[in-house]
Design an enzyme around this catalytic site. Sequence first.
Site, mmCIF file in Angstrom:
data_model
loop_
_atom_site.group_PDB
_atom_site.id
_atom_site.type_symbol
_atom_site.label_atom_id
_atom_site.label_comp_id
_atom_site.label_asym_id
_atom_site.label_seq_id
_atom_site.Cartn_x
_atom_site.Cartn_y
_atom_site.Cartn_z
ATOM 1 N N VAL A 187 -39.284 -17.728 -24.253
ATOM 2 C CA VAL A 187 -38.037 -18.441 -24.002
ATOM 3 C C VAL A 187 -38.222 -19.890 -24.426
ATOM 4 O O VAL A 187 -39.189 -20.545 -24.019
ATOM 5 C CB VAL A 187 -37.691 -18.386 -22.494
ATOM 6 C CG1 VAL A 187 -36.378 -19.099 -22.214
ATOM 7 C CG2 VAL A 187 -37.632 -16.939 -22.004
ATOM 8 N N CYS A 188 -37.311 -20.393 -25.247
ATOM 9 C CA CYS A 188 -37.422 -21.779 -25.723
ATOM 10 C C CYS A 188 -37.331 -22.732 -24.529
ATOM 11 O O CYS A 188 -36.324 -22.756 -23.811
ATOM 12 C CB CYS A 188 -36.323 -22.106 -26.721
ATOM 13 S SG CYS A 188 -36.316 -23.847 -27.189
ATOM 14 N N ILE A 189 -38.357 -23.511 -24.330
ATOM 15 C CA ILE A 189 -38.430 -24.339 -23.112
ATOM 16 C C ILE A 189 -37.335 -25.402 -23.070
ATOM 17 O O ILE A 189 -36.703 -25.608 -22.020
ATOM 18 C CB ILE A 189 -39.847 -24.955 -22.950
ATOM 19 C CG1 ILE A 189 -39.956 -25.707 -21.617
ATOM 20 C CG2 ILE A 189 -40.231 -25.869 -24.103
ATOM 21 C CD1 ILE A 189 -41.380 -26.016 -21.208
#
Lengths: 100, 120, 130
Positions: C77-79
């Site tokens: 998941v893109c932080i």
Amino acid sequence: MSTLHILNKSNSDATTVQSCCNAMGKGDALLLIEDGVYNATGSQNSSIVEKLASGANIYIRVQDIKARGLETQILSGFTPVDDSGWVDLCVAHQPIVSWY
Amino acid sequence: MSISRQILYIQRKSPLAGSEAFESVEGILMAGVFDQSVSVLFMDEGVYQLSEMDTQSLGLRNVNKLCASLGLYEINKLYVSKESLEQRGLSLQQLSLQVIALPTNEISGLISQHDIVISS
Amino acid sequence: MKFALAVYGAPYSSQAPHTAYNFACSVLQAGHSISRIFFYHAGVLNASSLAVTPQDELDITEQWSKLSRNHDVELAVCIAAALKRGIVNKEEATRYELGQFNLHPAFELVGLGQWVDAMISADRVVVFGK
């Protein structure tokens, strides 16, 4: 290797449909998924139908047709595929472009 | 990085419809960090990402400013759809970056020269 | 072949999560592998452990979790996209002094570089737009 285009919008997003059609080269394949399958019915007056008439390979995702109750409304000439057919299309084409 | 891919990013979304346009450009810059061969095509409402903007009063980030840093990452193969520009009454001179205007019939050729195409 | 997938759509706003999930299952059934599934833009909402799915619908977060467990597929998941949309893990909750965290344990918060890395090392890349 030729390109696989994937379109998930109906003709109510005509810009996306048109941009997808414009970006198709000779020998490219197109897969209609999600609301994209509405373009394969007679009612949409979509440029996808012209594209099909011009000899393009256009596939439609059966799961999305069934989910939308469109089985009897799909124009002839489109090729139905299930998800395993979709995977095969991805193997046979590169690059893969999603239009949404 | 030993692997080098030809990556084409297609920017089609208007600059302020959610943060997708901004986040996509962040993704493009990251591909530059990885030393990939990156091209960008702006088309449809995405051409507005190339217009100067002032988003301060909205409290939102400015995607046009972020686009200005593409060159710093050696991302210089920038294209814009000629048709998308004309439909919006824009000319190349009005854009904030130097880009090549691409006729519609050359878009499929541009796509086919790339291994990976990421459209947003 | 090695696939890398990106999911841009959120559950209940787009069909993208369900389409991507079914496609991912078919990729694995065909004997191919998936190196990483990257959740970007609103797609980060796939990773919330606080969504309660109606009983007659598919719990997509749980499906992703099972897929990851059974086939060793990384759910990344893109932080940056996650934090601003309220998807937070324990470490980030501590860092930003938030009272709660909600990232489903099957998912991992990663930087954008992880996606570029997955993309360039895959044979095929498929994006599931909203």
